[in-house]
Design an enzyme around this catalytic site. Structure first.
Site, mmCIF file in Angstrom:
data_model
loop_
_atom_site.group_PDB
_atom_site.id
_atom_site.type_symbol
_atom_site.label_atom_id
_atom_site.label_comp_id
_atom_site.label_asym_id
_atom_site.label_seq_id
_atom_site.Cartn_x
_atom_site.Cartn_y
_atom_site.Cartn_z
ATOM 1 C CG HIS A 1 94.216 47.514 63.404
ATOM 2 N ND1 HIS A 1 93.621 46.298 63.295
ATOM 3 C CD2 HIS A 1 95.122 47.400 64.420
ATOM 4 C CE1 HIS A 1 94.112 45.477 64.208
ATOM 5 N NE2 HIS A 1 95.031 46.113 64.898
HETATM 6 C C1 UD1 Z 1 97.438 48.947 68.798
HETATM 7 C C2 UD1 Z 1 98.388 47.784 69.016
HETATM 8 C C3 UD1 Z 1 97.978 46.636 68.118
HETATM 9 C C4 UD1 Z 1 96.524 46.273 68.325
HETATM 10 C C5 UD1 Z 1 95.649 47.510 68.193
HETATM 11 C C6 UD1 Z 1 94.235 47.179 68.573
HETATM 12 C C7 UD1 Z 1 100.715 48.401 69.546
HETATM 13 C C8 UD1 Z 1 102.088 48.519 69.019
HETATM 14 N N1 UD1 Z 1 99.762 48.154 68.639
HETATM 15 O O1 UD1 Z 1 97.572 49.358 67.435
HETATM 16 O O2 UD1 Z 1 98.755 45.484 68.452
HETATM 17 O O3 UD1 Z 1 96.155 45.326 67.357
HETATM 18 O O4 UD1 Z 1 96.117 48.535 69.070
HETATM 19 O O5 UD1 Z 1 93.324 48.073 68.040
HETATM 20 O O6 UD1 Z 1 100.507 48.535 70.725
HETATM 21 N N2 UD1 Z 1 94.249 56.590 67.202
HETATM 22 C C9 UD1 Z 1 93.220 57.472 67.369
HETATM 23 N N3 UD1 Z 1 92.410 57.319 68.454
HETATM 24 C C10 UD1 Z 1 92.568 56.342 69.366
HETATM 25 C C11 UD1 Z 1 93.618 55.461 69.198
HETATM 26 C C12 UD1 Z 1 94.460 55.579 68.104
HETATM 27 O O7 UD1 Z 1 93.021 58.381 66.561
HETATM 28 O O8 UD1 Z 1 91.769 56.260 70.334
HETATM 29 C C13 UD1 Z 1 95.119 56.729 65.994
HETATM 30 C C14 UD1 Z 1 96.297 57.670 66.203
HETATM 31 O O9 UD1 Z 1 96.522 58.328 65.000
HETATM 32 C C15 UD1 Z 1 97.449 56.712 66.478
HETATM 33 C C16 UD1 Z 1 97.068 55.513 65.608
HETATM 34 O O10 UD1 Z 1 95.649 55.447 65.669
HETATM 35 O O11 UD1 Z 1 98.704 57.240 66.126
HETATM 36 C C17 UD1 Z 1 97.677 54.213 66.084
HETATM 37 O O12 UD1 Z 1 97.327 53.964 67.457
HETATM 38 P P1 UD1 Z 1 98.251 53.012 68.373
HETATM 39 O O13 UD1 Z 1 97.593 52.773 69.692
HETATM 40 O O14 UD1 Z 1 99.628 53.504 68.390
HETATM 41 O O15 UD1 Z 1 98.305 51.672 67.566
HETATM 42 P P2 UD1 Z 1 97.115 50.795 66.966
HETATM 43 O O16 UD1 Z 1 97.241 50.780 65.492
HETATM 44 O O17 UD1 Z 1 95.825 51.182 67.571
HETATM 45 N N1 UDP Z 2 86.120 45.421 67.556
HETATM 46 C C1 UDP Z 2 85.071 46.197 68.010
HETATM 47 N N2 UDP Z 2 84.627 47.223 67.207
HETATM 48 C C2 UDP Z 2 85.173 47.505 66.000
HETATM 49 C C3 UDP Z 2 86.239 46.694 65.546
HETATM 50 C C4 UDP Z 2 86.704 45.670 66.352
HETATM 51 O O1 UDP Z 2 84.543 45.964 69.098
HETATM 52 O O2 UDP Z 2 84.713 48.441 65.337
HETATM 53 C C5 UDP Z 2 86.593 44.329 68.407
HETATM 54 C C6 UDP Z 2 86.665 42.978 67.732
HETATM 55 O O3 UDP Z 2 85.410 42.348 67.781
HETATM 56 C C7 UDP Z 2 87.716 42.268 68.564
HETATM 57 C C8 UDP Z 2 88.659 43.390 68.940
HETATM 58 O O4 UDP Z 2 87.933 44.600 68.759
HETATM 59 O O5 UDP Z 2 87.177 41.740 69.766
HETATM 60 C C9 UDP Z 2 89.837 43.326 68.021
HETATM 61 O O6 UDP Z 2 90.557 44.466 68.131
HETATM 62 P P1 UDP Z 2 91.563 44.968 67.009
HETATM 63 O O7 UDP Z 2 91.240 44.371 65.710
HETATM 64 O O8 UDP Z 2 91.583 46.431 67.147
HETATM 65 O O9 UDP Z 2 92.951 44.417 67.581
HETATM 66 P P2 UDP Z 2 93.725 43.027 67.482
HETATM 67 O O10 UDP Z 2 92.810 41.940 67.916
HETATM 68 O O11 UDP Z 2 94.217 42.885 66.071
HETATM 69 O O12 UDP Z 2 94.873 43.231 68.413
#
Ligand code: UD1
Ligand code: UDP
Length: 362
Positions: free
Chosen positions: A207
């Site tokens: 992601h």
């Molecule tokens: C965010 C965090 C990242 C973290 C991740 C955990 C920032 C800059 N990034 O990244 O550090 O590792 O969360 O998962 O804060 N979207 C959906 N539904 C949702 C959420 C997101 O469809 O419920 C899609 C949207 O298209 C959105 C994209 O995911 O534009 C990115 O979501 P965003 O929260 O901006 O960043 P993450 O990649 O989730």
């Molecule tokens: N996770 C989850 N379901 C999923 C994928 C990840 O519960 O389908 C959990 C994972 O076990 C970990 C956390 O989400 O505890 C990590 O989140 P993510 O990888 O989105 O973010 P990051 O840790 O890179 O910020």
């Protein structure tokens, strides 16, 4: 009672907050604010239900957007809540845009900030997470470090006051919830229902911006490696990557890849504990693999969690087919190389709660 306002917004923050919130319960008045950064049911509500996190007092409904817009909207809305609630302390987790917005809004109003997971550094300033964590650390009054490396990173930036090392709250979460998941009769069918056998599959997640910014070609290079692994690769796909992954699958005709919707935390712990190997660009999952003694290949050129690299339990791979394949097939972790407790003793949440309730900086 001390009044603490906690800001969360993204999946890993719900998991981290669940254990600290439980440690604060009955001892502090905690106001939970959800920015709405993550909003799909399986990116948000499922964690509140499974992990028994209280319903947030506020959901700011900010949703997705560019970094500036998303962070700016959060900042304005959190400020309004702070002016109404007048908490004694602000509590933030990790390194997302929600973290930075919470810390900045509070610091501007002279409300002391507590940062859980302080001191992590990749030393790659292009990463949005690195920008968020550096700024948040420099705005914080309490800096709760998960590891000794984090303490040293802060010291290099002149940050020593307010710094402590309670350990990693994600270790607390893994210890607590993996026991619940393993003992829950309702979850015993989870793996068989997916057609997966213990140690007969690999688990991947993707992601991070560095991965998705390369579009379908970048995902295709990763999938081309997964295709050549002897076991199927299960991928609970983050919504950010879903469209790219589906397109890469369609164009590449890959047959060894099982895309699925994101799963809840207890299901994810079961998937991680039973996988032969984890391949991921996630921060949290690298460590969960380490805690659960599942070897990991991190699909990035650096990691903040350097302790996991010892003895080959975690190895870095460039986002190139050959490098991923080489690392996935030919890394043998050394069981003797696991250092005891680089992430604390599993009681980080209790220590954090004690420090916050004492009101004093460590
Ligand atoms: C965010 C965090 C990242 C973290 C991740 C955990 C920032 C800059 N990034 O990244 O550090 O590792 O969360 O998962 O804060 N979207 C959906 N539904 C949702 C959420 C997101 O469809 O419920 C899609 C949207 O298209 C959105 C994209 O995911 O534009 C990115 O979501 P965003 O929260 O901006 O960043 P993450 O990649 O989730
Ligand atoms: N996770 C989850 N379901 C999923 C994928 C990840 O519960 O389908 C959990 C994972 O076990 C970990 C956390 O989400 O505890 C990590 O989140 P993510 O990888 O989105 O973010 P990051 O840790 O890179 O910020």
């Amino acid at each position: 009672m001390v009044k603490i306002l906690t800001v969360v917004g993204a999946r890993p923050q719900f998991i981290k907050a669940s254990v600290v919130s439980a440690a604060l319960r009955g001892r502090a008045r905690e106001i939970l604010v959800h920015t709405g950064q993550h909003y799909d049911k399986n990116m948000s509500d499922i964690f509140f239900e499974e992990l028994r996190i209280p319903k947030p007092a506020y959901n700011l409904g900010v949703g997705s957007g560019t970094h500036g817009r998303q962070t700016g909207e959060m900042l304005a809305k959190i400020e309004e809540v702070l002016l109404d609630e007048k908490p004694d302390q602000m509590l933030v987790y990790g390194d997302t845009n929600s973290t930075l917005a919470g810390a900045l809004a509070a610091a501007k109003l002279h409300i002391p900030v507590a940062h859980v997971e302080a001191g992590l550094r990749s030393y790659n300033r292009r990463m949005p997470e690195e920008q968020n964590r550096v700024l948040t650390d420099h705005l914080s009054d309490w800096l709760f470090c998960p590891t000794q490396t984090a303490v040293e990173n802060l010291s290099k930036e002149g940050l020593r006051e307010g710094v402590s090392k309670p350990g990693d709250v994600m270790y607390d979460a893994v210890l607590h919830f993996s026991k619940l998941a393993a003992e829950d009769p309702a979850r015993q069918d989870f793996l068989p229902a997916l057609g997966l056998e213990p140690k007969g599959y690999r688990l991947a997640t993707l992601h991070r911006a560095e991965t998705t910014d390369g579009g379908v070609p970048a995902i295709t290079r990763i999938f081309a490696a997964f295709e050549q692994l002897p076991e199927p690769v299960a991928i609970p796909i983050h919504p950010r990557t879903r469209r790219l992954a589906e397109e890469a699958l369609r164009r590449g005709g890959f047959r060894n890849i099982r895309l699925m919707d994101p799963v809840g935390y207890l299901e994810m712990l079961l998937l991680t504990a039973n996988a032969k190997q984890v391949l991921t660009d996630s921060g949290g999952l690298q460590k969960e693999a380490w805690f659960l003694e599942t070897p990991c290949v991190t699909l990035r050129s650096e990691t903040e969690w350097v302790e996991t690299l010892e003895g080959g339990w975690n190895v870095l791979a460039r986002l190139e087919t050959e490098d991923i394949l080489e690392k996935a097939l030919h890394t043998q972790p050394d069981p003797a190389a696991r250092r005891r407790s680089p992430f604390g003793d599993g009681d980080a949440s209790g220590k954090i709660a004690d420090t916050l309730l004492s009101g004093r900086k460590p």
